[in-house]
Design a protein around this motif. Sequence first.
Motif, PDB file in Angstrom:
ATOM      1  N   THR A  23      53.682 -10.326  -9.676  1.00  0.00           N
ATOM      2  CA  THR A  23      53.316 -10.966  -8.415  1.00  0.00           C
ATOM      3  C   THR A  23      52.403 -12.168  -8.665  1.00  0.00           C
ATOM      4  OG1 THR A  23      53.502  -8.869  -7.218  1.00  0.00           O
ATOM      5  CG2 THR A  23      52.221 -10.618  -6.178  1.00  0.00           C
ATOM      6  N   GLY A  24      51.435 -11.992  -9.561  1.00  0.00           N
ATOM      7  CA  GLY A  24      50.555 -13.102  -9.898  1.00  0.00           C
ATOM      8  C   GLY A  24      51.298 -14.258 -10.529  1.00  0.00           C
ATOM      9  N   LEU A  25      52.297 -13.949 -11.382  1.00  0.00           N
ATOM     10  CA  LEU A  25      53.097 -15.010 -11.995  1.00  0.00           C
ATOM     11  C   LEU A  25      53.825 -15.825 -10.939  1.00  0.00           C
ATOM     12  CD1 LEU A  25      54.731 -16.430 -14.306  1.00  0.00           C
ATOM     13  CD2 LEU A  25      56.378 -14.564 -14.051  1.00  0.00           C
ATOM     14  N   ILE A  26      54.513 -15.150 -10.022  1.00  0.00           N
ATOM     15  CA  ILE A  26      55.289 -15.869  -9.002  1.00  0.00           C
ATOM     16  C   ILE A  26      54.375 -16.683  -8.106  1.00  0.00           C
ATOM     17  CG2 ILE A  26      56.866 -15.587  -7.056  1.00  0.00           C
ATOM     18  CD1 ILE A  26      57.920 -13.066  -8.429  1.00  0.00           C
ATOM     19  N   GLN A  27      53.225 -16.142  -7.764  1.00  0.00           N
ATOM     20  CA  GLN A  27      52.283 -16.895  -6.936  1.00  0.00           C
ATOM     21  C   GLN A  27      51.726 -18.101  -7.691  1.00  0.00           C
ATOM     22  OE1 GLN A  27      49.483 -13.824  -5.834  1.00  0.00           O
ATOM     23  NE2 GLN A  27      50.714 -13.164  -4.077  1.00  0.00           N
ATOM     24  N   GLU A  28      51.536 -17.972  -9.005  1.00  0.00           N
ATOM     25  CA  GLU A  28      51.105 -19.114  -9.820  1.00  0.00           C
ATOM     26  C   GLU A  28      52.172 -20.203  -9.822  1.00  0.00           C
ATOM     27  OE1 GLU A  28      49.434 -19.971 -14.375  1.00  0.00           O
ATOM     28  OE2 GLU A  28      50.479 -18.098 -13.905  1.00  0.00           O
ATOM     29  N   LEU A  29      53.435 -19.814  -9.937  1.00  0.00           N
ATOM     30  CA  LEU A  29      54.529 -20.788  -9.910  1.00  0.00           C
ATOM     31  C   LEU A  29      54.660 -21.426  -8.532  1.00  0.00           C
ATOM     32  CD1 LEU A  29      57.184 -18.764 -11.945  1.00  0.00           C
ATOM     33  CD2 LEU A  29      55.794 -20.685 -12.752  1.00  0.00           C
ATOM     34  N   GLN A  30      54.441 -20.643  -7.483  1.00  0.00           N
ATOM     35  CA  GLN A  30      54.478 -21.213  -6.132  1.00  0.00           C
ATOM     36  C   GLN A  30      53.400 -22.275  -5.960  1.00  0.00           C
ATOM     37  OE1 GLN A  30      54.316 -17.244  -4.122  1.00  0.00           O
ATOM     38  NE2 GLN A  30      55.922 -18.102  -2.797  1.00  0.00           N
ATOM     39  N   ALA A  31      52.199 -22.020  -6.492  1.00  0.00           N
ATOM     40  CA  ALA A  31      51.122 -22.992  -6.388  1.00  0.00           C
ATOM     41  C   ALA A  31      51.454 -24.281  -7.133  1.00  0.00           C
ATOM     42  CB  ALA A  31      49.824 -22.392  -6.913  1.00  0.00           C
ATOM     43  N   LEU A  32      52.197 -24.172  -8.233  1.00  0.00           N
ATOM     44  CA  LEU A  32      52.607 -25.361  -8.992  1.00  0.00           C
ATOM     45  C   LEU A  32      53.801 -26.061  -8.363  1.00  0.00           C
ATOM     46  CD1 LEU A  32      52.324 -23.972 -12.639  1.00  0.00           C
ATOM     47  CD2 LEU A  32      50.805 -25.633 -11.558  1.00  0.00           C
ATOM     48  N   GLY A  33      54.458 -25.407  -7.412  1.00  0.00           N
ATOM     49  CA  GLY A  33      55.643 -25.989  -6.796  1.00  0.00           C
ATOM     50  C   GLY A  33      56.862 -25.943  -7.680  1.00  0.00           C
ATOM     51  N   SER A  34      56.922 -24.980  -8.597  1.00  0.00           N
ATOM     52  CA  SER A  34      58.033 -24.865  -9.531  1.00  0.00           C
ATOM     53  C   SER A  34      58.742 -23.527  -9.331  1.00  0.00           C
ATOM     54  CB  SER A  34      57.533 -24.980 -10.975  1.00  0.00           C
ATOM     55  OG  SER A  34      58.585 -24.852 -11.894  1.00  0.00           O
ATOM     56  N   ASP A  35      60.078 -23.559  -9.404  1.00  0.00           N
ATOM     57  CA  ASP A  35      60.877 -22.352  -9.199  1.00  0.00           C
ATOM     58  C   ASP A  35      61.777 -22.107 -10.409  1.00  0.00           C
ATOM     59  OD1 ASP A  35      62.213 -20.179  -8.208  1.00  0.00           O
ATOM     60  OD2 ASP A  35      63.431 -21.310  -6.784  1.00  0.00           O
ATOM     61  N   PRO A  36      61.200 -21.815 -11.593  1.00  0.00           N
ATOM     62  CA  PRO A  36      62.040 -21.547 -12.761  1.00  0.00           C
ATOM     63  C   PRO A  36      62.764 -20.204 -12.697  1.00  0.00           C
ATOM     64  CG  PRO A  36      59.747 -21.158 -13.305  1.00  0.00           C
ATOM     65  CD  PRO A  36      59.763 -21.736 -11.918  1.00  0.00           C
ATOM     66  N   VAL A  37      62.305 -19.282 -11.859  1.00  0.00           N
ATOM     67  CA  VAL A  37      62.966 -17.990 -11.732  1.00  0.00           C
ATOM     68  C   VAL A  37      64.322 -18.138 -11.037  1.00  0.00           C
ATOM     69  CG1 VAL A  37      62.743 -15.647 -10.792  1.00  0.00           C
ATOM     70  CG2 VAL A  37      60.746 -16.812 -11.739  1.00  0.00           C
ATOM     71  N   GLY A  38      64.481 -19.190 -10.245  1.00  0.00           N
ATOM     72  CA  GLY A  38      65.759 -19.444  -9.593  1.00  0.00           C
ATOM     73  C   GLY A  38      65.907 -18.796  -8.233  1.00  0.00           C
TER      74      GLY A  38
END
Length: 377
Positions: free
Chosen positions: A317-332
């Motif tokens: 959950t922390g990883l996805i929220q970190e990616l959301q803050a960066l504006g990046s969606d590498p998980v797809g």
Amino acid sequence: MSRRRLALLLLGLVGLTGCWDFRGLDQRAFAIMIGIDRLPDDRWRVSVQMHQVGAPATQGGAFQEGRTPEGAASRVMVGEGPTLQRAFENARADLSRELDLSFLDVLVIGEAAARDLWDLDWIVRNLRIPVTSNVAVARGEAEPVVRAQTPGFPLPAIYATRGFSGAWTRSPAAVRTFLWTLFNRDLFSPLEDPYVPVLVPDEYGLNWHGVAVFQGPALAGMVGEESAALINIVRGNRFEYTIDAEVPGRPGVRAAIYIQRGRVRRRVVWENGKPVLTVHITAYGDLREMTGLELQDSATQAEVERALADQLARQVTGLIQELQALGSDPVGFGELARRAAPYRSEVQGRDAWQAAYQGARVMVTVTVHIISTGYLR
């Protein structure tokens, strides 16, 4: 046919042969790693690591910062220019042999050069660069990474290549990305962002140091090694990771499990008109450490499994929220949302999905199964 016509015909056939520019192995210099840097004045620097002719193939020299060690099995050529092509030509101008890129293993992009992948047009158009080359981003400049030595391999590029394979290292940050993956697949999907591993020239040699994530063609930021390991799990289904957690309600009790295999299911569901990013992980592993408690029944084991599962769920959950803050969606998640609901306005373009993605709720569920408890006392 007269002899004169026959002679002219044979002379013409000699001119049509395709080996007029043939160069043998002794006339070629094989590049095994290339670094690309963007200089402050918008010029380019290309660093080319190649095998050192005449150097031993099994021993490298002692590490000397800033230069190729004497007696090392590799050497580095550097060139600068207003374009990447000119910089590359200047790098190979000092060679007495033809620079061959057909065995290129690793392409390292400096942090400044990675700010806009569209500027790296030379890489995409160059048919001599193998599309199966491994790609990495450097923290700072790429040249120090290309010059970095490794403790176990005389050719640093081979060390990096074997690390990317996942068979020679357990580094959680060794996330393998091929050149074709970066430029020919992810980059052209407006709803799925590329990601590549980060390489650094550490004190004792070349090392992985997290993952660089992009927002389209632009570098969005870098995440650390723990986040890289979680990306390996969530996106790459690569389960080689240790989870440790305290067992709630049991003071001083802590467990650690080494996950070996598992399954990941990613979905995007819609709740009140907004996307919900859901991930469910089922993991199997060996209990490697248990302090303050002994597993004597199935109920106790289930309690420990729940504690480990909750810990992994918090981390993902922390990883996805970190990616959301960066504006990046590498998980797809964007691609998953488009496939599930292709006519929704949120998936009709990058900007629309970014707005929905960054405000989306995250829901992660994890199930952990202990398949081995180790040796008995």
